[in-house]
Design an enzyme around this catalytic site. Structure first.
Site, PDB file in Angstrom:
ATOM      1  N   GLY A 143      19.852   2.813-120.310  1.00  0.00           N
ATOM      2  CA  GLY A 143      21.129   3.502-119.369  1.00  0.00           C
ATOM      3  C   GLY A 143      20.812   4.538-118.314  1.00  0.00           C
ATOM      4  N   LEU A 183      19.308  -7.556-118.638  1.00  0.00           N
ATOM      5  CA  LEU A 183      18.210  -8.372-118.818  1.00  0.00           C
ATOM      6  C   LEU A 183      18.551  -9.781-119.215  1.00  0.00           C
ATOM      7  CD1 LEU A 183      15.707  -6.045-120.929  1.00  0.00           C
ATOM      8  CD2 LEU A 183      15.911  -6.509-118.357  1.00  0.00           C
ATOM      9  N   LYS A 184      19.931 -10.036-119.262  1.00  0.00           N
ATOM     10  CA  LYS A 184      20.432 -11.651-119.580  1.00  0.00           C
ATOM     11  C   LYS A 184      20.786 -12.441-118.520  1.00  0.00           C
ATOM     12  CE  LYS A 184      19.809 -10.383-124.028  1.00  0.00           C
ATOM     13  NZ  LYS A 184      18.597 -10.997-124.774  1.00  0.00           N
ATOM     14  N   LEU A 185      20.515 -13.633-118.447  1.00  0.00           N
ATOM     15  CA  LEU A 185      20.925 -14.531-117.570  1.00  0.00           C
ATOM     16  C   LEU A 185      22.425 -14.676-117.568  1.00  0.00           C
ATOM     17  CD1 LEU A 185      20.559 -16.620-115.076  1.00  0.00           C
ATOM     18  CD2 LEU A 185      20.239 -18.199-116.855  1.00  0.00           C
ATOM     19  N   ASN A 226      22.131  -6.005-108.103  1.00  0.00           N
ATOM     20  CA  ASN A 226      21.090  -5.781-109.094  1.00  0.00           C
ATOM     21  C   ASN A 226      20.134  -4.857-108.375  1.00  0.00           C
ATOM     22  OD1 ASN A 226      19.851  -5.935-111.704  1.00  0.00           O
ATOM     23  ND2 ASN A 226      18.211  -7.400-110.544  1.00  0.00           N
ATOM     24  N   HIS A 257      15.822  -4.277-108.443  1.00  0.00           N
ATOM     25  CA  HIS A 257      14.529  -4.825-109.231  1.00  0.00           C
ATOM     26  C   HIS A 257      13.305  -4.209-108.642  1.00  0.00           C
ATOM     27  CE1 HIS A 257      12.007  -7.942-110.472  1.00  0.00           C
ATOM     28  NE2 HIS A 257      11.261  -7.851-109.644  1.00  0.00           N
ATOM     29  N   ASP A 281      16.554 -13.051-109.462  1.00  0.00           N
ATOM     30  CA  ASP A 281      16.007 -12.137-108.201  1.00  0.00           C
ATOM     31  C   ASP A 281      15.811 -12.998-106.681  1.00  0.00           C
ATOM     32  OD1 ASP A 281      15.636 -10.265-109.941  1.00  0.00           O
ATOM     33  OD2 ASP A 281      13.566 -11.014-110.494  1.00  0.00           O
TER      34      ASP A 281
END
Length: 216
Positions: free
Chosen positions: A11, A89-91, A104, A106, A147
């Site tokens: 976090g 980190l989860k779809l 998001n 990246h 992404d």
């Protein structure tokens, strides 16, 4: 602008948001923090700030669609305008009513070094192995491919000859601390719009001399 922040780990990005909001440097309200793990360190930052939290564990749902439905149901209930993935980190399939309302960050200059399984030190190791001289961060809208959503903002970061994945990660994260809040400010002030799958941005309105004299 009311947001939900989605986390899976420490976090650090959430903590940055909380501190900027407390200093009146980020015009958003965190209405909900959702974690994919009950042991995520970010939940401690949320608790310390008095923020409402919810844990949605992927293993409790039979499909990605059901998992996503559970996540976004909580976002609807909280009345959020924007969902902000911060180390998530989860779809999580995005439903139609949240299309264009999920972002998001990246740790590379997408579309390079993105896709399934590319996160954290995996990205930085791949950048170094490829011999890249520049990497960076990308803030983008989220669609239902890893992404692949429309790019909102990118900040370049140099790659040095003696970099390791860890040293590069530290430098990239410093860029993230500025890039993500910058994008949230643009979104909160209506300076970002989606047109036919491409992001258009406008400059912040400059104050006139009279406005400066009055408001300082």
């Amino acid at each position: 602008m009311k947001i939900a922040v989605l986390i899976s780990g420490s976090g650090r990005t959430l903590k940055n948001f909380i501190e900027l909001i407390a200093d009146d440097q980020l015009p958003v309200e965190i209405a909900l923090v959702i974690s994919s793990s009950a042991t995520a360190g970010g939940l401690e930052h949320a608790a310390a700030a008095g923020l409402p939290t919810s844990v949605v564990n992927r293993k409790d749902y039979a499909t990605d669609e059901l998992f996503g439905a559970a996540v976004f149901s909580r976002c609807r209930t909280a009345g959020v305008e924007l969902v902000v993935m911060a180390g998530w980190l989860k779809l999580c399939p995005v439903p139609e009513d949240f299309a264009g309302r999920v972002v998001n960050i990246h740790p590379s200059l997408l579309p390079a070094f993105g896709g399934h399984g590319m996160y954290g030190d995996r990205v930085h190791a791949a950048v170094i192995e490829r011999g890249c001289k520049v990497t960076g961060v990308t803030v983008h809208f989220v669609d239902n491919e890893y992404d692949a959503g429309p790019i909102i903002w990118q900040t370049p970061v140099p790659v040095f000859e003696d970099d390791t994945p860890h040293t590069l990660a530290d430098r990239v994260f410093e860029a993230e601390l500025e890039a993500y809040p910058h994008v949230l400010k643009m979104l909160a002030t209506g300076r970002v719009r989606l047109e036919e799958g491409r992001v258009r941005t406008s400059r912040a309105k400059r104050r006139t001399t009279d406005e400066t004299d009055i408001h300082g």
